[in-house]
Design an enzyme around this catalytic site. Sequence first.
Site, PDB file in Angstrom:
ATOM      1  N   HIS A 121      24.067 -19.555  24.489  1.00 42.13           N
ATOM      2  CA  HIS A 121      24.391 -19.015  25.808  1.00 42.13           C
ATOM      3  C   HIS A 121      24.057 -17.527  25.790  1.00 42.13           C
ATOM      4  CE1 HIS A 121      27.017 -17.678  29.123  1.00 42.13           C
ATOM      5  NE2 HIS A 121      27.070 -18.935  29.528  1.00 42.13           N
ATOM      6  N   ASP A 198      30.811 -19.731  18.403  1.00 40.79           N
ATOM      7  CA  ASP A 198      31.129 -19.775  19.832  1.00 40.79           C
ATOM      8  C   ASP A 198      31.634 -21.181  20.141  1.00 40.79           C
ATOM      9  OD1 ASP A 198      31.128 -20.113  22.565  1.00 40.79           O
ATOM     10  OD2 ASP A 198      29.102 -19.352  22.886  1.00 40.79           O
ATOM     11  N   GLN A 201      32.324 -24.446  24.366  1.00 36.84           N
ATOM     12  CA  GLN A 201      32.074 -25.818  24.800  1.00 36.84           C
ATOM     13  C   GLN A 201      32.708 -26.856  23.881  1.00 36.84           C
ATOM     14  OE1 GLN A 201      30.675 -26.726  27.675  1.00 36.84           O
ATOM     15  NE2 GLN A 201      30.460 -24.567  28.195  1.00 36.84           N
ATOM     16  N   LYS A 224      38.245 -23.425  29.991  1.00 34.97           N
ATOM     17  CA  LYS A 224      37.530 -24.643  29.579  1.00 34.97           C
ATOM     18  C   LYS A 224      38.486 -25.711  29.060  1.00 34.97           C
ATOM     19  CE  LYS A 224      33.359 -22.432  29.524  1.00 34.97           C
ATOM     20  NZ  LYS A 224      32.227 -22.677  30.420  1.00 34.97           N
ATOM     21  N   CYS A 362      22.725 -20.212  32.076  1.00 34.21           N
ATOM     22  CA  CYS A 362      22.805 -19.022  31.212  1.00 34.21           C
ATOM     23  C   CYS A 362      22.181 -19.287  29.845  1.00 34.21           C
ATOM     24  CB  CYS A 362      24.247 -18.545  31.052  1.00 34.21           C
ATOM     25  SG  CYS A 362      24.998 -17.973  32.592  1.00 34.21           S
TER      26      CYS A 362
END
Length: 404
Positions: A121, A198, A201, A224, A362
Amino acid sequence: MLDINAVRADFPILKQQVNGKPLVYFDNAATAQKPKMVEEAIATYYNTINANIHRGVHTLSQLATDAYEESRRKIQKHINAKEEREVIFTAGTTFGINLVANGFGQLLQVGDEVLISAMEHHSNIVPWQFACERSGATLKVIPMNENGELIMDDFDRLLSANTKVVAVNHISNALGTINPIQEIIEKAHKVSAAVLIDGAQAAPHIKPDVQDLDCDFYVFSGHKVCGPTGTGILYGKEEWLNILPPYQGGGEMIQTVTFEKTTYACLPHKFEAGTPNIAGGIVLGYALDYLNNIGFDEIEAYEKELLDYGTVRLLEIEGLRIIGTAKEKTSVISFIIEGIHPYDIGAIVDKLGVAVRTGHHCTQPIMDFFQIPGTVRASFSFYNTKEEIDVLVDAVKKAQTMLS
C-alpha cells in the site's frame, strides 16, 4: 460454525436499502461495519466517564484512564505482546508506519538499505521513501510474479548486511495475497535487519501472535476490525521502541521540560503525545472482544468459504479476469472485465445496492505491474453471505450487458 443470522443482527447498517435495493456491502477491505455493541460503547463513554486521561485526580479522569489502560491490556493479550508498554495507541496503520519510518530516518545512513515489497500500500512505500531521502539510504523492492506472490529467491538475493529494515504487508489489500511473513522475518533477522509488518488487512481475518512471529513492529487500524475510525495500534519490541526517537512532541510524552532540555517519558507514553482518541482507544478493545467472542478460527473458515464460492461464481462471467491468484489468499477478489473500465462497473452495481471498491486501491505499482488502470475489488467479511455474492454476480452481469 457461525450463526450468520445472529451475526448480521448485530450490524444495523446491513438492514438498510441503497438506491432502493437491499445493501450488499463488499468494501470491507476499506473499512469494516460496526456492531451495535461498539456503537453503544462509544455512547456509554461519552455519557458516563468522558474526561481526559493520565492527568486528573478527579474520579472521572481516573475512570477514563482505567478504561483506556484496560483496553491496552486487552490488545496486548490479543496480539500476545510480551509487555503492555509495547502497545502504542495510534491514529491508524498509516500513523504507525510513519512513526517507525520517521524514527529510522534519523538512524539510517548512506549505504544502508530498506526493503519493501512490490505489493505494498502507498502507506508502506511513501514513509520509507521519506526516510531514505532524509538519511541517504537506498530503497529496494522485492518483486512479485503474475500470481501476485512475492518472489522469495529475489528477496534472498536482495537481503544483505546493508539491509537495516524490511517492511512488508501481511496481506495485500489489492490482491488478497497472504505473504510468508514468518519466513521473511526469520531471514531478515539473520542479517540483523528490523522487520515491520503492515497488518492492516490481516488483523480482521487472522489473530496475530507477535511473539511467535518475532516481528519487531506490527501495525493495524481499528476501523478494519469493527472498531472506530481514527484508531490503531503500533506494536514494537521494547528494545526498538527505546532506540527510536519520539515522533511528536507535546504533553504526555515528556518527563521533564525546561527551555534548555526535555527528557522523555517511559514507554508507551513516549510515543503518545497530546490528548488521544480516548473513546476510540477504549472502544477498540471492545471491538476486539466482539471478534474474539465469535472466534478467529470460525471467521477464517467462513471467509474461506465465501472466497471459494465467490471465485467460482465470478469466473462464470465471460471475459472476467481475477487479478491476484496466489495460492494463499484471504477473502478479497479483485477483477477486471475485458473492454470495460472498473469505475463504470462499480457505478452500475452501486445502483443495484452493491458496494465494491474500484480504482488502484492505493497500490499504483501493482496496477502498473499488471498494466491495468485499476480493478473492481469485492472484499468479504464474516457478516456477508453467499446469497449476497449471487447478487454481486447478477449485478456485474447486468453491468457488463449495459456497457458492452
